[in-house]
Structures are given as C-alpha cells and as structure tokens.
Design an enzyme around this catalytic site. Sequence first.
Site, PDB file in Angstrom:
ATOM      1  N   ASP A 186       0.812  -1.221   0.000  1.00  0.00           N
ATOM      2  CA  ASP A 186       0.000   0.000   0.000  1.00  0.00           C
ATOM      3  C   ASP A 186       0.845   1.270   0.000  1.00  0.00           C
ATOM      4  O   ASP A 186       0.548   2.236   0.717  1.00  0.00           O
ATOM      5  CB  ASP A 186      -0.963   0.001   1.187  1.00  0.00           C
ATOM      6  CG  ASP A 186      -2.017  -1.093   1.078  1.00  0.00           C
ATOM      7  OD1 ASP A 186      -2.503  -1.330  -0.034  1.00  0.00           O
ATOM      8  OD2 ASP A 186      -2.326  -1.727   2.104  1.00  0.00           O
ATOM      9  N   LYS A 206      12.285   1.526 -12.704  1.00  0.00           N
ATOM     10  CA  LYS A 206      13.651   1.109 -12.387  1.00  0.00           C
ATOM     11  C   LYS A 206      14.595   1.761 -13.372  1.00  0.00           C
ATOM     12  O   LYS A 206      14.234   2.025 -14.528  1.00  0.00           O
ATOM     13  CB  LYS A 206      13.804  -0.414 -12.484  1.00  0.00           C
ATOM     14  CG  LYS A 206      14.891  -0.958 -11.582  1.00  0.00           C
ATOM     15  CD  LYS A 206      14.445  -0.936 -10.137  1.00  0.00           C
ATOM     16  CE  LYS A 206      15.476  -1.577  -9.224  1.00  0.00           C
ATOM     17  NZ  LYS A 206      14.967  -1.654  -7.836  1.00  0.00           N
ATOM     18  N   SER A 215      11.404   4.684   1.723  1.00  0.00           N
ATOM     19  CA  SER A 215      11.554   5.720   0.695  1.00  0.00           C
ATOM     20  C   SER A 215      10.280   6.556   0.591  1.00  0.00           C
ATOM     21  O   SER A 215      10.327   7.775   0.397  1.00  0.00           O
ATOM     22  CB  SER A 215      11.862   5.079  -0.664  1.00  0.00           C
ATOM     23  OG  SER A 215      13.237   4.823  -0.795  1.00  0.00           O
TER      24      SER A 215
END
Length: 470
Positions: free
Chosen positions: A100, A107, A363
């Site tokens: 979630d 990438k 992140s």
Amino acid sequence: MTTQHIPMFAQVNKYFDKAAAHLDHEPGLLAQIKACNSVYRMQFPLKRDDGTIEVINGWRAQHSVHRLPTKGGIRFAPNVDEDEVSALAALMTYKCALVDVPFGGAKGAVRIDKSKYSDGELERVTRRFTYELFAKNLIGPGTDVPAPDYGTGPREMGWIVDTYSTLAPGQIDALGCVTGKPVTLGGVRGRAQATGLGVYYALREACNYAEDMKPLGFATGVEGKTVVVQGLGNVGYWTAKFIQEAGGKLIALAEREGAIHSPNGLDVDKVMEHLKSTGSILGFEGSTDIRNTADALELECDVLVPAALENVITPANVDRIKAKIIVEGANGPVTADASEALLARGVLIIPDLYTNAGGVTVSYFEWVKNLSHMRFGRMEKRFQEHTNEKIISAAEELTGRKLSESARKFSTEAAGEEELVRSGLEETMVAAYTELRAIQKERNVDLRTAAFMNAIGKVAGSYTQRGIFP
C-alpha cells in the site's frame, strides 16, 4: 559469483500468470497491468580522467503509471540490460501495491563496473544520467522518483538531487526528486537499514505462526534457527544483524570471493571488521573457508537468505538446497522452475515481492517528509514527553512510590524520527503479511502467488476506479 542467465522479465511474468489464473479480471486489463508501459534507453559520453571518451549505456523503465509518481532504484552494474530493468520495474509495481505504497513501478540502470572508474568519473556519469532523465521528464517529485539500488547509495543520490535542483531552480519540492539521500540533504533517519529490517520483519512474521512452523519441524520464533546469508551488502548485512539480535544463529555468510562457515555461529559485526581490514571475509578466525560462494547456498540450515543477485537458485542446483525456509532478500534469487521444485518439497518461500519491500516503504516516508518540509516527530516529540511526565508524576503521587531515574526516562521518552520510521515499517510489514497469508490460506496457494494475487488485485482496482484514458 556467476549466475545462470535466465531472462528475468519472463520469470516475473510466469509468477504473474500463475497468480492471474486465480483471478476473475478481464483479460485485457490483466494484459495492461502485465505490460511494461515504457522503457527509455540512452547513450551518453563520459570523458575519462585520462582524456579518452567512452560511451555509457543507461535505461529508465516505467512499468506502470496507474499511480504517480513512479518509483524505483537506479543500479550500476556491468551486465545489466533492458530485460532486467523492465523486470525490476514490474516487481516495483507489484511490491508497492502489496504494501500500500501509492507509487507506480519504475527502475533505472547504468551499465558500468564501478571498480574500474574513479570517484570523479562516477560523479560525472551520475550527473549526466540525471540530466538525461530530466530532459525526458523521467525524474521529479511528482513524476518519477529514483532511489539507491545495487551499486549505488546515498552518495549517488546526493549527486542526483544536487543536479536536479540545479536544473529546476526554485522548485520547492526538489528534494523529493530522489530518496535514499544523506540525512543532511533531506534523507530520512532509518533508511539505510530499512530493506534489511524489512527482510527480518518478514522472517519474524512467518515464524510467528505455529500452524506454519509445525510441518517444518520448527518451534515459533527466529531464536535458535540456523541461518545462511548470501551477500553482505546493505541488505544482507542489516538482515543478518537483526536476525542475530533476535537470537538466530548465523552459521554461514557468503560474499563474491567465497563464504565462511561455522556451526557454532558467526558474529556479523566482527566479520565486517575483518572484511574492512583484509578486503575479504575469507580467513575469519574460527570459521572454515568455502572458496565457491555458491556452495554456501547448499549448506544444511533452517533458513537461507539469498540477499545478493537474481537467479542464484535454479534447476541446476535446486535439488541440493537443504534449507526449509527461504527468505528472498534480493530481487528474483529463485527462478520460477526452481521455486516450483522447492514448493513441491514443502519448503516455505517468503517472496521478494514482500520481503524486500522495506526499502520502498521507507523511501515513501522520506518522500512524504520532503513534501512536508519537516522531519517526523519535530512538532509532537517534546509535547508527548511532557504529557508522559505529567502522567508518571500523577501516578507517583497517587501510589506514593517513585520510579527510578532509568525507569522514569524510559517511561517518558517519546519517539523521534528513526523510531517513528521503524514503527511505520513494522506496521507495514505486519499488515502486508497478514493480508497475503489470509489469501494463501483461503485460496490454497503459496505465499508468492498470494502476494501477486493481492498486488494485481490492487492495481486492477486502481484502473477500474480511474478508467482507461482515452
């Protein structure tokens, strides 16, 4: 270590197809989710320190834009190619959906052997790669947000944010263009150990269920289990450290040059000290050297953590794998065919889609911090401590008993940024495992298939609710 070359995107799509067979979504929608939305390939010149010019190859893949920004690391590796970048972008899509995190998958990669370039050359490559991304609108806090991956780290992320900020002067959210940065450049405390800590949480959660441990002959918990970790980079080191702190016994550690084995257990921090002083883990006191690092994968152990490269467990060596639990710290360490063989033998595979989602989770926290322009805990930490102090004082007054200074300090202390980040990561990993295990039990599938089913369902929900444009 040399790995068998197996097209990685095909492996990911095998897992996708296996999971999709259990779902009722329209075939065209499944095809859209499965496809890689776009791949940008670039070639740019590098002026080497000796004055020669070299052409560098790079890629950025955006697998899915069902949510923006897209998110995914940048790796520097000598053998990377478009297939690998596309596969890793796809995994990022499903990984973000599973836990979630509101990003699409992306990438990036540069084909380069870092050991053959100076720091100055690496900086020039990183900055030029960033410029190429910026020129094509493939980087930005609202469009595409890179992060560290194999061969990159906070240093490279610092170069990226500086380059981006220079190219986009006055953009107030510029720090959010990349994550995994040094704290002084807008990074978040706890990011360095996030992926490894997430891998540990994944193992801990799997080991918490007596119903799942009993068929393996194990008691619940990590404590006492023998563990082999392949790879002592950022992910492998922190995974090993947290497992050790939880009472797991590290009987073997593997790196590129070989592996070391000790049935009595290894202290990962002492091994790292030895590595820094000698340049190799081999020759560590009290251990036996294993010259072929791949042989460490085949040692007798309870838990195997491949945390280095993809395709290290294949049909060529799967019959010699003795671990009863495999925790995929790396992306794609077990091929699809090898995975089926292991499952048939009753091996519990905790899949990469879930296990190494800690990195992108934290992140996400860093990105949110950058957009809010304030570190976590700054507004509430002292208020919470003062509140706790009042509660303790009231309790002491009512009972007539005083807490010791150490007990008072522990009871009144409030969480700072790192504690909040760890708490958020733990909640994410616990909730995600609860979801995928419920699917596993309900649909009678393995954990990887359950993870893909969950992720595909969430991405399909996004498309269904947003509609298809045009």
